[in-house]
Design an enzyme around this catalytic site. Structure first.
Site, mmCIF file in Angstrom:
data_model
loop_
_atom_site.group_PDB
_atom_site.id
_atom_site.type_symbol
_atom_site.label_atom_id
_atom_site.label_comp_id
_atom_site.label_asym_id
_atom_site.label_seq_id
_atom_site.Cartn_x
_atom_site.Cartn_y
_atom_site.Cartn_z
ATOM 1 C CB SER A 60 -0.933 0.020 1.219
ATOM 2 O OG SER A 60 -0.185 -0.042 2.435
ATOM 3 C CG ASP A 81 -4.746 5.202 7.022
ATOM 4 O OD1 ASP A 81 -3.593 5.101 7.495
ATOM 5 O OD2 ASP A 81 -5.092 4.607 5.983
ATOM 6 C CG HIS A 114 -1.617 3.688 4.639
ATOM 7 N ND1 HIS A 114 -2.843 3.147 4.999
ATOM 8 C CD2 HIS A 114 -0.918 2.688 4.057
ATOM 9 C CE1 HIS A 114 -2.885 1.881 4.641
ATOM 10 N NE2 HIS A 114 -1.728 1.571 4.074
#
Length: 386
Positions: free
Chosen positions: A40, A347, A350
């Site tokens: 990610s 978040d 991240h």
């Protein structure tokens, strides 16, 4: 693992010089594209496409994710651009598109200037290795091996015959990672003792090295291999793993034991990379020290404009670090800060676009970053104290 943090103040001239110099690389023909593998931290939309096939919707596909892209979520796990985006801009290349998209044959023309195989949630190790250890990936089975297989399958359509493909790969800047973080995230955040997870580190690193060796065999000449971030500074880890019995870094507030775990991975990775360099002196293999580039921010958040601190998440739920395991960013019940650019964490896992921008500068605007051209074999680059 380098022990010293990066000095940005002393590199003001280098920021300008390297930006101008590296912007000329593409014009000079050093790099025709960026090829990316990872999770990610680099995914620019692959998981979003995979999820659409199975009619899945993850919160990371919903606002406020991607709000800096004209309020359109792109599948990036941030409010805006990632490190790979800033690197592409610095090299004068288009933003690297996800491999999985719906444009058919038109993709192959686009992919000649860059293609991204990274998938959010991906692990380095295959499920066949993780599941017997009780580790289940709830998001995707697109492990590093799967991503490499996609790359091999796509080559004939992108570059034609073997000779042309070796040239294409040799003139590309290849990012292998960051990858491996999720191999540790899943078990640790689900309560597995760190001591049990540590046994995975050599397996993860060997998988990364095996992938690098395969890419070199296919013609790769320049590879950038990032290490892991200091996970002890992650708002999610601080929320789930923090307790009165844990040791916290008095300067940053990060969990010492978890950061030591990340350093263990990074040190082993650097040791193995040196062995590969020794075997392939004609190949530039650079270690990108995400750990210390991020620690520069955690140690001095106000210096970089993060006036709301480095540890609290911008988007999430309630709690000391704005993280609630039952409330994910992107869900209706989640809250979002007013000024994301003043936060490091987006978040809880991240980072914000603002943080990725600083980290990118820390990595690619230093004395060590004076040769990223695949025609150079000087071996000077991102390795060492970055």
């Amino acid at each position: 693992m380098a022990s010293s943090s990066i000095s940005i103040t002393s590199g003001v001239f280098l920021v300008i010089f390297v930006w101008l110099w590296s912007s000329c690389l593409y014009a000079n023909g050093c790099y025709t594209s960026i090829i990316s593998f990872g999770d990610s931290l680099a995914d620019t939309g692959n998981l979003k496409h995979l999820a659409s096939i199975s009619n899945q919707v993850f919160p990371v596909f919903l606002p406020p994710y991607g709000e800096n892209f004209m309020n359109q979520t792109t599948g990036r796990c941030s409010n805006g651009r990632l490190i790979i985006d800033f690197l592409a801009e610095r090299l004068g290349l288009p933003l690297t598109p996800p491999f999985l998209q719906d444009n058919g044959n038109n993709n192959m023309v686009t992919f000649k200037q860059g293609v991204n195989f990274a998938v959010a949630g991906a692990t380095a190790l295959d499920p066949s290795v993780l599941e017997p250890r009780g580790i289940v990936n709830p998001m995707t089975n697109a492990s590093l091996g799967v991503q490499l297989a996609w790359f091999k399958q796509s080559l004939p359509s992108i570059c034609g015959n073997e000779s042309n493909c070796r040239d294409f790969i040799g003139r590309s800047l290849i990012l292998v990672g960051e990858i491996g973080g999720n191999d540790y995230n899943y078990p640790i955040l689900w309560g597995q003792p760190i001591e049990e997870v540590e046994v995975l580190v050599p397996l993860v690193v060997d998988t990364i090295i095996s992938t690098i060796n395969e890419l070199i065999g296919m013609g790769a000449k320049t590879l950038v291999v990032p290490g892991n971030f200091p996970v002890g500074c992650s708002a999610s880890y601080l929320t789930v793993c923090g307790s009165q019995n844990e040791e916290y870094d008095p300067k940053t507030g990060c969990l010492v034991r978890l950061n030591q775990f990340a350093e263990y991975h990074n040190k082993l990775l650097q040791t193995k990379l040196k062995q590969v360099r020794d075997l392939h002196p004609d190949v530039n293999i650079f270690y990108a020290d995400y750990y210390n580039a991020a620690m520069e921010i955690y140690r001095f958040p106000y210096k970089y404009g993060f006036t709301n601190g480095a540890l609290k998440a911008c988007c999430g739920g309630e709690g000391r670090y704005n993280v609630d395991p039952t409330v994910q960013c992107g869900e209706v019940s989640a809250t979002v800060c007013d000024e994301p650019d003043t936060h490091v964490s987006w978040d809880g896992i991240h980072l914000t676009e603002a943080a990725y921008r600083v980290i990118s500068k820390n990595l690619f605007s230093t004395p060590q970053f004076n040769s990223l051209c695949s025609t150079s074999t000087s071996g000077v680059g991102l390795s060492g104290s970055l």
